[in-house]
Design an enzyme around this catalytic site. Structure first.
Site, PDB file in Angstrom:
ATOM      1  N   GLU A  85       7.132  -8.497  -8.655  1.00 36.65           N
ATOM      2  CA  GLU A  85       6.645  -8.580  -9.971  1.00 36.65           C
ATOM      3  C   GLU A  85       5.475  -9.579 -10.132  1.00 36.65           C
ATOM      4  O   GLU A  85       5.489 -10.577  -9.650  1.00 36.65           O
ATOM      5  CB  GLU A  85       7.712  -8.988 -11.117  1.00 36.65           C
ATOM      6  CG  GLU A  85       7.275  -9.327 -12.671  1.00 36.65           C
ATOM      7  CD  GLU A  85       6.423  -8.070 -13.385  1.00 36.65           C
ATOM      8  OE1 GLU A  85       7.131  -7.281 -13.458  1.00 36.65           O
ATOM      9  OE2 GLU A  85       5.309  -8.289 -13.566  1.00 36.65           O
ATOM     10  N   GLY A  99      14.218  -2.023 -28.326  1.00 37.94           N
ATOM     11  CA  GLY A  99      15.788  -2.048 -27.966  1.00 37.94           C
ATOM     12  C   GLY A  99      16.394  -0.823 -28.636  1.00 37.94           C
ATOM     13  O   GLY A  99      17.745  -0.561 -28.544  1.00 37.94           O
ATOM     14  N   ARG A 344       5.137  10.690 -33.446  1.00 32.75           N
ATOM     15  CA  ARG A 344       4.126   9.836 -33.389  1.00 32.75           C
ATOM     16  C   ARG A 344       2.751  10.270 -33.293  1.00 32.75           C
ATOM     17  O   ARG A 344       1.622   9.770 -34.007  1.00 32.75           O
ATOM     18  CB  ARG A 344       4.373   8.827 -32.009  1.00 32.75           C
ATOM     19  CG  ARG A 344       5.662   8.212 -32.162  1.00 32.75           C
ATOM     20  CD  ARG A 344       5.943   7.457 -31.052  1.00 32.75           C
ATOM     21  NE  ARG A 344       6.978   6.551 -31.088  1.00 32.75           N
ATOM     22  CZ  ARG A 344       7.459   5.774 -30.237  1.00 32.75           C
ATOM     23  NH1 ARG A 344       6.996   5.437 -29.119  1.00 32.75           N
ATOM     24  NH2 ARG A 344       8.515   5.160 -30.669  1.00 32.75           N
TER      25      ARG A 344
HETATM   26  C1  LIG Z   1       6.340  -3.402 -27.934  1.00 30.85           C
HETATM   27  C2  LIG Z   1       6.850  -2.113 -27.288  1.00 30.85           C
HETATM   28  C3  LIG Z   1       8.152  -1.756 -27.927  1.00 30.85           C
HETATM   29  C4  LIG Z   1       8.878  -0.627 -27.277  1.00 30.85           C
HETATM   30  N1  LIG Z   1       9.963  -0.209 -27.971  1.00 30.85           N
HETATM   31  C5  LIG Z   1      10.696   1.127 -27.376  1.00 30.85           C
HETATM   32  C6  LIG Z   1      11.957   1.178 -27.976  1.00 30.85           C
HETATM   33  O1  LIG Z   1      12.331   0.500 -28.372  1.00 30.85           O
HETATM   34  N2  LIG Z   1      12.672   2.349 -27.251  1.00 30.85           N
HETATM   35  C7  LIG Z   1      12.180   3.065 -26.235  1.00 30.85           C
HETATM   36  O2  LIG Z   1      12.519   3.804 -25.526  1.00 30.85           O
HETATM   37  N3  LIG Z   1      10.820   2.808 -25.732  1.00 30.85           N
HETATM   38  C8  LIG Z   1      10.023   1.668 -26.255  1.00 30.85           C
HETATM   39  N4  LIG Z   1       9.014   1.263 -25.763  1.00 30.85           N
HETATM   40  C9  LIG Z   1       8.501   1.673 -24.275  1.00 30.85           C
HETATM   41  C10 LIG Z   1       9.362   1.294 -23.226  1.00 30.85           C
HETATM   42  O3  LIG Z   1       9.833  -0.111 -23.600  1.00 30.85           O
HETATM   43  C11 LIG Z   1       8.369   1.517 -21.924  1.00 30.85           C
HETATM   44  O4  LIG Z   1       8.061   2.602 -21.783  1.00 30.85           O
HETATM   45  C12 LIG Z   1       9.492   0.950 -20.738  1.00 30.85           C
HETATM   46  O5  LIG Z   1       9.739  -0.428 -20.830  1.00 30.85           O
HETATM   47  C13 LIG Z   1       8.818   1.031 -19.608  1.00 30.85           C
HETATM   48  O6  LIG Z   1       9.784   0.347 -18.673  1.00 30.85           O
HETATM   49  P1  LIG Z   1       9.221   0.425 -16.927  1.00 30.85           P
HETATM   50  O7  LIG Z   1      10.049  -0.023 -16.126  1.00 30.85           O
HETATM   51  O8  LIG Z   1       8.591   1.806 -16.751  1.00 30.85           O
HETATM   52  O9  LIG Z   1       7.773  -0.762 -17.109  1.00 30.85           O
HETATM   53  P2  LIG Z   1       7.736  -2.046 -17.597  1.00 30.85           P
HETATM   54  O10 LIG Z   1       9.073  -2.604 -18.294  1.00 30.85           O
HETATM   55  O11 LIG Z   1       6.547  -2.085 -18.111  1.00 30.85           O
HETATM   56  O12 LIG Z   1       7.862  -2.840 -16.005  1.00 30.85           O
HETATM   57  C14 LIG Z   1       6.864  -2.644 -15.255  1.00 30.85           C
HETATM   58  C15 LIG Z   1       6.734  -3.981 -14.469  1.00 30.85           C
HETATM   59  O13 LIG Z   1       5.735  -3.800 -13.337  1.00 30.85           O
HETATM   60  C16 LIG Z   1       4.914  -4.908 -13.149  1.00 30.85           C
HETATM   61  N5  LIG Z   1       3.799  -4.482 -12.375  1.00 30.85           N
HETATM   62  C17 LIG Z   1       2.695  -3.806 -12.760  1.00 30.85           C
HETATM   63  N6  LIG Z   1       1.734  -3.671 -11.585  1.00 30.85           N
HETATM   64  C18 LIG Z   1       2.220  -4.138 -10.779  1.00 30.85           C
HETATM   65  C19 LIG Z   1       1.985  -4.486  -9.454  1.00 30.85           C
HETATM   66  N7  LIG Z   1       0.545  -4.097  -8.932  1.00 30.85           N
HETATM   67  N8  LIG Z   1       2.571  -5.483  -8.515  1.00 30.85           N
HETATM   68  C20 LIG Z   1       3.837  -5.959  -9.121  1.00 30.85           C
HETATM   69  N9  LIG Z   1       4.093  -5.657 -10.351  1.00 30.85           N
HETATM   70  C21 LIG Z   1       3.462  -4.851 -11.069  1.00 30.85           C
HETATM   71  C22 LIG Z   1       4.349  -4.985 -14.750  1.00 30.85           C
HETATM   72  O14 LIG Z   1       3.839  -6.524 -14.634  1.00 30.85           O
HETATM   73  C23 LIG Z   1       5.944  -4.933 -15.663  1.00 30.85           C
HETATM   74  O15 LIG Z   1       6.538  -6.114 -15.606  1.00 30.85           O
HETATM   75  C24 LIG Z   1       8.236   0.056 -26.275  1.00 30.85           C
HETATM   76  C25 LIG Z   1       7.120  -0.490 -25.638  1.00 30.85           C
HETATM   77  C26 LIG Z   1       6.401  -1.304 -26.087  1.00 30.85           C
HETATM   78  C27 LIG Z   1       5.073  -1.892 -25.449  1.00 30.85           C
END
Ligand SMILES: Cc1cc2nc3c(=O)[nH]c(=O)nc-3n(C[C@H](O)[C@H](O)[C@H](O)COP(=O)(O)OP(=O)(O)OC[C@H]3O[C@@H](n4cnc5c(N)ncnc54)[C@H](O)[C@@H]3O)c2cc1C
Length: 517
Positions: A85, A99, A344
């Site tokens: 990360e 959530g 949306r």
């Molecule tokens: C404020 C907010 C509220 C939301 N609420 C909802 C909800 O209630 N329900 C729902 O279904 N969706 C919701 N979403 C959307 C959903 O949360 C996201 O689409 C989802 O969390 C993405 O998860 P992920 O595991 O793909 O990525 P992330 O949780 O974003 O994790 C990716 C991680 O990779 C890391 N990373 C990136 N590039 C690199 C690199 N080069 N090297 C190492 N690490 C790296 C990042 O720093 C990050 O920590 C919400 C989004 C936001 C922003």
């Protein structure tokens, strides 16, 4: 932008790849068995290191829902696993999310007497996605979402206690975590992963993917001790992925340069709801190693954000709980302007078309009933949510023409009474009541960049496809870094389902890969 140099190089190559010639050239090379990443004039050719600093079977990039789900499953399938990360803290967007986890046929739906099915969820996703969704992937998501919630509850130990509605869904199907935040699930997944023996390293940024002479992804180049946003910080190192790399690096809503290339409207004038590290360099690194992208220009704006607070803030949780219970008003006209329970994109586009912030409002029945107390309190504290003793005071505060406004509220109330909106077909929930009881609460709304629907092409096994239109050996991906599942519009609460369903698939399959040597 986080990595000026790296990104510029990446974008140059992307420009090449986007052209038909680029795709053909790369496909040709891949078909000829040449290492795609190394040969294709890649902006950043990455040679195999003389020595690997560490070796794991499965290397997961990103510590959000998708990454942790993949890590847990890979570990349970017998692989040694590391999660890297780049930020100082784990969790990405997942830990700050609302959530809400959409799934059909869950315990909470049954308790509330809501009739739902995987078919209906699939239909809702396809309709909102303008049928641009990859149907096979959307189907897998809808079919496996309920089991994914149960895995989060029964295996991970996360608690879901409330059922919510999101615009564009046919029924209430968002299972909300007990604290209305993704942190409930992320923190429990992290504890589970660590308990199983998964290594988790923060401040470790993936810079490049490394492919061997056959074009197989074999590891990554990282910067350890990376101090976001200082691109010069950290020490270069190499992590070997004996079996596979799983890319779960999230979306690129905060990468202004990249998002402007995809959707030129989205300049710095639009804020974002995302964590600062939601940038696209890891996705581009995968493209440089030969991975293919899809639908990158479908970028979602949240129609429920407020210009009166930073980032995601508290208003989204106020607004979304009120749709179907209270009206949305254009302050310039004093009238409603759109279906409050629309999806949306429809709503964000309608607000942008109006050209100034609109308001959503509720009364002393709907607001305490619907809005999470903490969100209401915090919104009132930071001033983005306001409380009024009368409709007149509310109208005065937002400069709304009083007479038209009063007539519009009376009209809305008549629709609520008969549970049918003759003007915009807003869904009105059975327990909604007319907006009549003071105090009244309201907040201004203006869209912010929220979710990037596009990303890497994956198949049902979460294998990443290359420009050869075949799986790119050794690379899996899940979550927001992937594209095609949601098509044009990702419905609320479906990202959690996406991340957990495909994160688990990616982890299991990555662990099953034959090791290279
Ligand atoms: C404020 C907010 C509220 C939301 N609420 C909802 C909800 O209630 N329900 C729902 O279904 N969706 C919701 N979403 C959307 C959903 O949360 C996201 O689409 C989802 O969390 C993405 O998860 P992920 O595991 O793909 O990525 P992330 O949780 O974003 O994790 C990716 C991680 O990779 C890391 N990373 C990136 N590039 C690199 C690199 N080069 N090297 C190492 N690490 C790296 C990042 O720093 C990050 O920590 C919400 C989004 C936001 C922003």
């Amino acid at each position: 932008m986080s990595d000026d140099v790296g990104q510029k190089k990446g974008l140059t190559r992307r420009g090449f790849l986007k052209s038909a010639g680029g795709v053909a050239a790369v496909a040709g090379m891949a078909a000829g068995g040449v290492a795609v990443g190394a040969r294709e004039g890649a902006a950043v050719p990455v040679a195999m290191p003389k020595k690997w600093d560490q070796t794991y079977d499965v290397v997961v990039i990103g510590s959000g829902f998708a990454g942790l789900a993949a890590a847990i499953e890979a570990k349970n399938a017998g692989a040694s696993v590391v999660v890297i990360e780049k930020m100082p803290v784990h969790g990405g967007n997942s830990i700050i999310n609302g959530g809400d986890f959409c799934a059909p046929g869950t315990r909470l739906q049954k308790a509330a007497g809501v009739e739902d099915s995987a078919d209906l969820m699939y239909k809702d996703m396809m309709k909102a996605g303008l049928y641009l969704n990859n149907p096979e992937l959307a189907r897998i998501l809808a079919d496996n979402a309920r089991e994914a919630v149960e895995w989060c509850e029964d295996y991970v130990g996360a608690k879901f206690t409330r059922l919510n509605f999101h615009g564009g869904h046919s029924v209430k199907r968002a299972n909300q975590t007990v604290n209305a935040s993704g942190s409930e699930l992320v923190n429990k997944m992290l504890a589970k992963a660590k308990g199983l023996g998964v290594e988790v390293r923060t401040r470790t940024k993936m810079e490049h993917m490394i492919t061997n002479k056959d074009g197989r992804v074999v590891g990554i180049e990282v910067k350890t001790g990376f101090r976001y946003p200082d691109e010069k910080s950290g020490k270069t190192g190499y992590i070997k992925a004996g079996k596979a790399v799983v890319l779960t690096s999230g979306g690129f809503s905060n990468d202004i340069a990249l998002r402007r290339i995809q959707d030129p409207r989205l300049t710095e004038k639009f804020g974002s709801t995302n964590q600062p590290g939601a940038t696209g360099e890891a996705l581009l690194a995968a493209c440089m190693a030969g991975a293919m992208d899809v639908q990158m220009d479908w970028i979602q704006l949240g129609p429920w954000t407020s210009p009166d607070e930073k980032g995601f803030g508290h208003v989204p949780l106020f607004c979304e709980r009120l749709v179907g219970y209270g009206p949305m008003i254009d302050p310039a006209t004093g009238k409603r302007f759109f279906k409050e329970t629309g999806n949306r994109k429809e709503r964000a586009d309608a607000i942008i078309l109006i050209g100034h912030p609109v308001i959503i409002m509720g009364d002393s029945y709907s607001v305490p009933k619907q809005v999470f107390p903490n969100a209401l309190e915090k919104g009132l504290q930071n001033g983005a949510v306001k409380k009024f003793d009368t409709l007149e005071a509310l109208a005065k505060n937002y400069n709304i023409p009083l007479e038209t406004f009063q007539k519009e509220i009376a009209r809305w109330n008549s629709f609520v009474e008969k549970k049918k909106d003759d003007d915009f077909s807003c869904m009105i929930f059975p327990d909604a009541k007319p907006t009549v009881a003071p105090p009244f609460y309201a907040a201004r709304l203006w869209p912010k960049v929220h979710h990037t629907m596009g990303g890497l092409v994956i198949d049902k096994n979460a294998r990443v496809f290359g420009f050869s239109l075949k799986p790119l050996k050794g690379l899996y991906a899940a979550g927001e870094v992937t594209g095609g599942i949601h098509g044009a519009v990702r419905l609320g609460g479906v990202a959690m389902a996406d991340c957990i369903v495909f994160g688990r698939i990616a982890g299991k399959n990555a662990a099953k890969e034959t090791a290279w040597s």
